[in-house]
Design an enzyme around this catalytic site. Structure first.
Site, mmCIF file in Angstrom:
data_model
loop_
_atom_site.group_PDB
_atom_site.id
_atom_site.type_symbol
_atom_site.label_atom_id
_atom_site.label_comp_id
_atom_site.label_asym_id
_atom_site.label_seq_id
_atom_site.Cartn_x
_atom_site.Cartn_y
_atom_site.Cartn_z
ATOM 1 N N LYS A 1 0.840 -1.204 0.000
ATOM 2 C CA LYS A 1 0.000 0.000 0.000
ATOM 3 C C LYS A 1 0.876 1.256 0.000
ATOM 4 C CE LYS A 1 -0.226 -0.521 4.995
ATOM 5 N NZ LYS A 1 -1.039 -0.834 6.160
ATOM 6 N N TYR B 1 17.878 29.179 8.462
ATOM 7 C CA TYR B 1 16.732 29.923 8.983
ATOM 8 C C TYR B 1 16.797 30.053 10.495
ATOM 9 C CZ TYR B 1 14.041 29.904 4.625
ATOM 10 O OH TYR B 1 13.592 30.118 3.353
HETATM 11 C C1 LIG Z 1 -0.192 -1.809 6.822
HETATM 12 C C2 LIG Z 1 -0.781 -3.090 7.211
HETATM 13 C C3 LIG Z 1 0.023 -4.229 7.343
HETATM 14 C C4 LIG Z 1 1.533 -4.173 7.298
HETATM 15 O O1 LIG Z 1 1.998 -3.676 8.534
HETATM 16 P P1 LIG Z 1 3.525 -3.385 8.873
HETATM 17 O O2 LIG Z 1 3.512 -2.930 10.274
HETATM 18 O O3 LIG Z 1 3.967 -2.339 7.921
HETATM 19 O O4 LIG Z 1 4.274 -4.655 8.666
HETATM 20 C C5 LIG Z 1 -0.613 -5.438 7.588
HETATM 21 N N1 LIG Z 1 -1.964 -5.506 7.721
HETATM 22 C C6 LIG Z 1 -2.762 -4.415 7.633
HETATM 23 C C7 LIG Z 1 -4.231 -4.563 7.800
HETATM 24 C C8 LIG Z 1 -2.198 -3.178 7.396
HETATM 25 O O5 LIG Z 1 -2.984 -2.091 7.322
#
Ligand SMILES: *Cc1c(COP(=O)(O)O)cnc(C)c1O
Length: 347
Positions: A37, A247
């Protein structure tokens, strides 16, 4: 020909694959998938899927149908699940397949049933109170008859191995074994894999650790950095005692210092939290960030690297656990905050 970018994201495909292989091993008898994702946590979902699929990974997870569509030419032979399920406007894409919605509300279950939808996944909430169906509803038959490939839940505290919430969530999830037609059960994310075989069930879903993130000591020996930040030196300059840098003049030189000004800044995800705390590497030396990080520029002290000149490149320390400690920003946010000004170079 456009000008070459003055900043690069060097992506280590071998480290990505090795991280997946390590997580697969640590998943024991469970199959190891990959959460891709948010454009593969910022590094590039298509490129990540291509490499992981080449290594034997078959199960991928995205958040939305837009992300699924981005992978469309790739996933035909793979398994792709969409975590956020199906809204009304997603139904055409979801029914066209082959990606599966992960049903996570009663409304989505009704919508999928009414449309005669086929194979799907489902998310059960076991105590995080984010997305998911109530355990009691599933126990009472909400999913009966549905062709579920994977029944999932998600851990709220997997990076705290001592937190009793982990065992409570595991128990609630395990109580659904055999209650649905699901072919597979899946609970563990990256840190969840380190909680041990009781948490692996049939399929694990790491994201962060594929990309070099490490939240628990047990994973540290197995995970390598994937994303390397490099920036070009636009100017080298000398500042004298009493001169200030950047800055708000937060840094005042107490001795003469040689500075290099780098073409990278917080608009590139090199956050202001690295001000006075980040570091770069070149010529075998550690070069500290001096003063505030700007939107597009960072100053580093280069007295330890006398040959560095305008036009040379340096690597910024973006090893995620270290970079998170320097900046105070979560490893997830560091990765997903990387902007789009980088030239992305896979090796
Ligand atoms: C993002 C996500 C994962 C992966 O989690 P990590 O902590 O990045 O390994 C797995 N399951 C769901 C439902 C998620 O939203």
């Amino acid at each position: 020909m456009p000008s070459p970018a003055p900043l690069r994201l060097r992506l280590d495909g071998a480290a990505l694959v090795d991280n997946w292989r390590a997580l697969d091993r640590l998943s024991g008898s469970a199959i190891c998938g990959a959460a891709v994702k948010a454009d593969g946590y910022g590094i590039g979902a298509r490129e990540a899927v291509e490499r992981l699929a080449g290594a034997g990974c078959r199960d991928f997870f995205v958040a939305t149908w837009g992300e699924a569509a981005e992978l469309a030419p790739w996933y035909a032979a793979l398994s792709l699940s969409v975590f956020h399920g199906v809204r009304e406007g997603d139904m055409a894409a979801a029914l066209a397949g082959p990606a599966r919605p992960c049903l996570c509300t009663r409304e989505q279950v009704r919508r999928w049933r009414d449309a005669g939808g086929g194979v799907c996944d489902a998310m059960v909430d076991t105590g995080m109170n984010r997305l998911g169906l109530a355990v009691e509803d599933v126990r009472a038959g909400l999913l009966d008859g549905l062709a579920i490939d994977t029944l999932m839940s998600h851990l709220a505290c997997s990076d705290e191995s001592g937190n009793p919430k982990n065992a409570a969530q595991r128990e609630a999830f395990a109580s659904l074994v055999g209650r649905t037609l699901a072919k597979r059960l899946s609970l563990a994310n990256s840190a969840g894999i380190a909680l041990g075989p009781d948490y692996a069930f049939d399929l694990t879903r790491p994201g962060l650790s594929l990309y070099g993130g490490v939240q628990v000591e047990a994973l540290a020996p197995h995970i390598r950095q994937v994303a390397h930040l490099e920036a070009e030196i636009i100017q080298r300059r000398r500042v004298e005692p009493g001169d200030t840098v950047g800055y708000n003049a937060t840094f005042t030189a107490s001795a003469p210092i040689e500075l290099a000004i780098l073409n990278i800044g917080y608009a590139d995800g090199y956050a202001r939290g690295f001000s006075g705390r980040g570091r770069a590497f070149a010529e075998g030396a550690e070069l500290p960030v001096v003063g505030r990080v700007s939107m597009d520029l960072v100053a580093i002290a280069v007295d330890a690297a006398p040959r560095l000149a305008e036009g040379d490149w340096v690597e910024l320390d973006f090893d995620l656990p270290a970079a998170s400690a320097q900046s105070g920003i979560a490893q997830y946010e560091l990765l997903t905050g990387l902007g789009d000004r980088y030239q992305r170079v896979w090796k």
